[in-house]
Scaffold this motif. Structure first.
Motif, short mmCIF file in Angstrom:
data_model
loop_
_atom_site.label_atom_id
_atom_site.label_comp_id
_atom_site.label_asym_id
_atom_site.label_seq_id
_atom_site.Cartn_x
_atom_site.Cartn_y
_atom_site.Cartn_z
N UNK A 1 0.79 -1.23 0.00
CA UNK A 1 0.00 0.00 0.00
C UNK A 1 0.81 1.27 0.00
N UNK A 2 2.13 1.15 -0.19
CA UNK A 2 3.00 2.34 -0.14
C UNK A 2 2.87 3.21 -1.39
N UNK A 3 2.38 2.63 -2.50
CA UNK A 3 2.25 3.39 -3.73
C UNK A 3 3.09 2.87 -4.88
N UNK A 4 3.72 1.71 -4.69
CA UNK A 4 4.60 1.17 -5.72
C UNK A 4 3.83 0.81 -6.99
N UNK A 5 2.79 -0.01 -6.84
CA UNK A 5 2.03 -0.46 -8.02
C UNK A 5 1.36 0.72 -8.72
N UNK A 6 0.84 1.66 -7.96
CA UNK A 6 0.23 2.84 -8.56
C UNK A 6 1.25 3.61 -9.39
N UNK A 7 2.45 3.78 -8.87
CA UNK A 7 3.51 4.47 -9.61
C UNK A 7 3.82 3.75 -10.91
N UNK A 8 3.98 2.44 -10.84
CA UNK A 8 4.32 1.66 -12.03
C UNK A 8 3.20 1.75 -13.07
N UNK A 9 1.95 1.68 -12.63
CA UNK A 9 0.83 1.75 -13.56
C UNK A 9 0.70 3.13 -14.20
N UNK A 10 1.06 4.16 -13.47
CA UNK A 10 1.10 5.51 -14.06
C UNK A 10 2.21 5.59 -15.11
N UNK A 11 3.35 4.99 -14.80
CA UNK A 11 4.50 5.07 -15.70
C UNK A 11 4.24 4.37 -17.03
N UNK A 12 3.44 3.31 -17.01
CA UNK A 12 3.19 2.57 -18.25
C UNK A 12 1.90 3.00 -18.94
N UNK A 13 1.23 4.01 -18.39
CA UNK A 13 0.05 4.56 -19.06
C UNK A 13 -1.26 3.86 -18.75
N UNK A 14 -1.28 3.00 -17.73
CA UNK A 14 -2.53 2.33 -17.35
C UNK A 14 -3.41 3.27 -16.52
N UNK A 15 -2.78 4.02 -15.62
CA UNK A 15 -3.52 4.95 -14.77
C UNK A 15 -3.20 6.40 -15.15
N UNK B 1 -2.81 10.26 -13.96
CA UNK B 1 -2.36 10.83 -12.70
C UNK B 1 -2.81 12.28 -12.61
N UNK B 2 -2.82 12.79 -11.37
CA UNK B 2 -3.40 14.11 -11.11
C UNK B 2 -2.46 15.26 -11.44
N UNK B 3 -1.19 15.07 -11.18
CA UNK B 3 -0.23 16.12 -11.51
C UNK B 3 1.16 15.51 -11.66
N UNK B 4 2.06 16.31 -12.22
CA UNK B 4 3.41 15.84 -12.48
C UNK B 4 3.59 15.43 -13.93
N UNK B 5 4.72 14.84 -14.22
CA UNK B 5 5.05 14.43 -15.58
C UNK B 5 5.84 13.13 -15.54
N UNK B 6 5.60 12.30 -16.54
CA UNK B 6 6.37 11.07 -16.74
C UNK B 6 6.82 11.04 -18.18
N UNK B 7 8.13 10.86 -18.39
CA UNK B 7 8.69 10.80 -19.73
C UNK B 7 9.48 9.51 -19.90
N UNK B 8 9.33 8.90 -21.06
CA UNK B 8 10.09 7.72 -21.41
C UNK B 8 10.93 8.05 -22.64
#
Length: 234
Positions: A37-51, A53-60
């Motif tokens: 529940x720390x936020x690991x899976x949520x972070x990964x799903x945001x990074x791959x475009x599944x979720x 996100x509310x703010x910030x940026x992710x670049x690949x």
């Protein structure tokens, strides 16, 4: 390769990820650890475009996940914590399905399926329906499918769960080979001994916030990673 900047993701009033910034460079195996529940899976799903996100940026590789998610997905592979694979397909049909999506040539897919299928001792089962596979076999199939299109970045959520020792050792070798060829690995794990031996850099997350990151030496000093993790979780 992967640049996460000020990422915030909320579920209602709860901030699952809170202003997280991480940069994973080419050639790095980057471990991501934290309690359930720390936020690991949520972070990964945001990074791959599944979720979303509310703010910030992710670049690949310099491409925004928000503005061009399709281009980003061409560069990556993702293995979730639970290998949800189409069970009505056979193993070989599933691998060809993934190869078709990524436009892998007939020659390349045949060579990679043979190489990785033999290495994971799965070749003899590829004609069987996925519904007949054990969890470990599904995990092996998911790993093979992730490597099929020669991705530049592989993101994995608890990839060692369900793997026998031989398969786990093989996966570690494959991860290092990706990085030796200029790719990058970003993965979460609860197996701290694996992270300590395998990772070039590591990040520890607690309640959605980054609490420590850096090289393994910077994070753990003279202690074991387990000792540092337990201290930081108190």
């Amino acid at each position: 390769m992967l640049k996460i900047t000020n990422l915030t993701k909320c579920y209602g009033e709860k901030r699952a990820v809170d202003d997280l910034t991480l940069h994973i460079a080419p050639g790095e195996i980057y471990g991501f650890i934290g309690h359930n529940g720390a936020g690991k899976t949520t972070t990964l799903k945001c990074a791959v475009g599944i979720l979303r996100f509310d703010s910030g940026e992710i670049e690949i590789n310099g491409i925004s996940v928000k503005s061009d998610p399709t281009a980003c997905k061409r560069l990556i592979a993702y293995i979730p914590d639970n290998p949800d694979i189409y069970e009505f397909m056979t193993g070989i049909r599933y691998l060809n399905f993934v190869a078709d999506i990524y436009g892998v040539s007939a020659a390349d897919r045949a060579e990679r399926i043979r190489r990785y299928g033999d290495a994971f001792e799965l070749t003899g089962d590829l004609a069987q329906p996925v519904s007949a596979y054990s969890h470990g076999m599904k995990q092996k199939l998911a790993i093979i499918s992730a490597w099929l299109h020669d991705p530049k970045l592989i993101i994995m959520d608890e990839p060692f769960v369900g793997l026998d020792p031989k398969a786990a050792h093989l996966l570690k070798q494959m991860m290092r080979e990706v990085c030796d060829e200029g790719g990058a690995i970003f993965f979460s794990t609860h197996v701290l001994e694996v992270a300590e031996k395998l990772c070039d850099r590591i990040a520890i997350i607690k309640n959605g916030r980054l609490i420590r990151s850096g090289t393994m030496e910077e994070v753990k000093g003279d202690e074991s990673l387990e000792e540092v993790f337990l201290e930081l979780q108190e």
